[in-house]
Design a protein around this motif. Sequence first.
Motif, PDB file in Angstrom:
ATOM      1  N   PRO A  91       0.825  -1.213   0.000  1.00 27.71           N
ATOM      2  CA  PRO A  91       0.000   0.000   0.000  1.00 27.71           C
ATOM      3  C   PRO A  91       0.857   1.260   0.000  1.00 27.71           C
ATOM      4  N   ARG A  92       0.348   2.328  -0.643  1.00 27.81           N
ATOM      5  CA  ARG A  92       1.112   3.569  -0.727  1.00 27.81           C
ATOM      6  C   ARG A  92       1.257   4.227   0.636  1.00 27.81           C
ATOM      7  N   THR A  93       0.220   4.104   1.473  1.00 29.60           N
ATOM      8  CA  THR A  93       0.300   4.609   2.829  1.00 29.60           C
ATOM      9  C   THR A  93       0.178   3.429   3.788  1.00 29.60           C
ATOM     10  N   LYS A  94       0.791   3.560   4.925  1.00 24.96           N
ATOM     11  CA  LYS A  94       0.778   2.465   5.891  1.00 24.96           C
ATOM     12  C   LYS A  94      -0.655   2.198   6.354  1.00 24.96           C
ATOM     13  N   TYR A 100      -4.722  -7.150  -1.170  1.00 23.96           N
ATOM     14  CA  TYR A 100      -3.637  -8.042  -1.567  1.00 23.96           C
ATOM     15  C   TYR A 100      -4.200  -9.417  -1.867  1.00 23.96           C
ATOM     16  N   ARG A 101      -3.822  -9.951  -3.011  1.00 23.76           N
ATOM     17  CA  ARG A 101      -4.270 -11.287  -3.420  1.00 23.76           C
ATOM     18  C   ARG A 101      -3.399 -12.334  -2.740  1.00 23.76           C
ATOM     19  N   TRP A 102      -4.006 -13.098  -1.830  1.00 19.83           N
ATOM     20  CA  TRP A 102      -3.289 -14.105  -1.039  1.00 19.83           C
ATOM     21  C   TRP A 102      -2.921 -15.306  -1.897  1.00 19.83           C
ATOM     22  N   ASN A 103      -1.652 -15.703  -1.802  1.00 21.23           N
ATOM     23  CA  ASN A 103      -1.165 -16.877  -2.517  1.00 21.23           C
ATOM     24  C   ASN A 103      -0.662 -17.971  -1.585  1.00 21.23           C
ATOM     25  N   GLY A 104      -0.501 -17.652  -0.307  1.00 26.00           N
ATOM     26  CA  GLY A 104       0.009 -18.625   0.647  1.00 26.00           C
ATOM     27  C   GLY A 104       0.947 -17.983   1.646  1.00 26.00           C
ATOM     28  N   SER A 105       1.454 -18.793   2.563  1.00 26.06           N
ATOM     29  CA  SER A 105       2.250 -18.284   3.676  1.00 26.06           C
ATOM     30  C   SER A 105       3.535 -17.577   3.241  1.00 26.06           C
ATOM     31  N   ALA A 106       3.991 -17.857   2.020  1.00 23.51           N
ATOM     32  CA  ALA A 106       5.190 -17.163   1.530  1.00 23.51           C
ATOM     33  C   ALA A 106       4.954 -15.661   1.393  1.00 23.51           C
ATOM     34  N   ASP A 107       3.680 -15.236   1.381  1.00 21.36           N
ATOM     35  CA  ASP A 107       3.348 -13.811   1.279  1.00 21.36           C
ATOM     36  C   ASP A 107       3.523 -13.075   2.600  1.00 21.36           C
ATOM     37  N   LEU A 108       3.632 -13.787   3.705  1.00 20.68           N
ATOM     38  CA  LEU A 108       3.571 -13.141   5.011  1.00 20.68           C
ATOM     39  C   LEU A 108       4.705 -12.149   5.293  1.00 20.68           C
ATOM     40  N   PRO A 109       5.947 -12.412   4.892  1.00 24.40           N
ATOM     41  CA  PRO A 109       6.977 -11.398   5.134  1.00 24.40           C
ATOM     42  C   PRO A 109       6.645 -10.061   4.464  1.00 24.40           C
ATOM     43  N   TYR A 110       6.121 -10.121   3.246  1.00 19.10           N
ATOM     44  CA  TYR A 110       5.729  -8.910   2.523  1.00 19.10           C
ATOM     45  C   TYR A 110       4.620  -8.184   3.275  1.00 19.10           C
ATOM     46  N   LEU A 111       3.620  -8.952   3.748  1.00 18.41           N
ATOM     47  CA  LEU A 111       2.488  -8.349   4.440  1.00 18.41           C
ATOM     48  C   LEU A 111       2.897  -7.798   5.804  1.00 18.41           C
ATOM     49  N   ARG A 112       3.780  -8.501   6.470  1.00 17.19           N
ATOM     50  CA  ARG A 112       4.280  -7.969   7.751  1.00 17.19           C
ATOM     51  C   ARG A 112       4.980  -6.619   7.536  1.00 17.19           C
ATOM     52  N   ALA A 113       5.713  -6.517   6.442  1.00 14.20           N
ATOM     53  CA  ALA A 113       6.429  -5.272   6.150  1.00 14.20           C
ATOM     54  C   ALA A 113       5.474  -4.107   5.934  1.00 14.20           C
ATOM     55  N   ALA A 114       4.259  -4.401   5.457  1.00  8.26           N
ATOM     56  CA  ALA A 114       3.280  -3.347   5.221  1.00  8.26           C
ATOM     57  C   ALA A 114       2.873  -2.668   6.514  1.00  8.26           C
ATOM     58  N   PHE A 115       2.983  -3.385   7.639  1.00  9.00           N
ATOM     59  CA  PHE A 115       2.579  -2.834   8.923  1.00  9.00           C
ATOM     60  C   PHE A 115       3.779  -2.415   9.782  1.00  9.00           C
ATOM     61  N   ALA A 116       4.966  -2.565   9.227  1.00  9.02           N
ATOM     62  CA  ALA A 116       6.178  -2.238  10.013  1.00  9.02           C
ATOM     63  C   ALA A 116       6.340  -0.739  10.186  1.00  9.02           C
TER      64      ALA A 116
END
Length: 198
Positions: free
Chosen positions: A2-5, A182-198
Amino acid sequence: MPRTKPTALLVDMDGVLRRWDPDVSEAVERKHGLPAGVILKTAMEWSRLQAAVTGRITHAEWMASVAAALGGADEAVAEWSAYPGEVDPDVLAFVRDVRAAGVPVGLATNATDRLDADLATLGLVGEVDHVINSSVLGTAKPSAEYFAAACLALRTPPDRVLLIDDSDRFVRGARVARLPAYRWNGSADLPYLRAAFA
């Protein structure tokens, strides 16, 4: 990303937080002499499913209609329906971490009136801040009304609510409603998604 957190999270139930073992369904169908996948295919026909996930019929009525469509396969459908699925532990850990950081989390699901019972069975009661159940709202994803209700429940503007869903159609609908999705593809996506909230 996302462009903004994002300051709130919506997570889909089926296909994201809850997963299904296809072997369970196939075993039921094999036991009752039904073709593999036929119960799910029949249950997910939109003309039948829509009434259940918008609250016009109950879960029990939905399953009865599936059994009738399969020529009276009541026992098979009852066994198939009894399987509650399984919680994805990686997704649940992510949800817990997001909430621990002070970010509200909503469960965004097209579900029937059995959802509360399923959440209890799966040990998910209290694991999210809000449950946005289409059968309670009377409207389902990907309607604009559904996403508006979800944002209202989270008390967060749409452009700050990140949706994670495994359906391309629902992701597109959320984006039309101005939610980053975000289109979920599996647990491999989680590092990317965690970064969105960092």
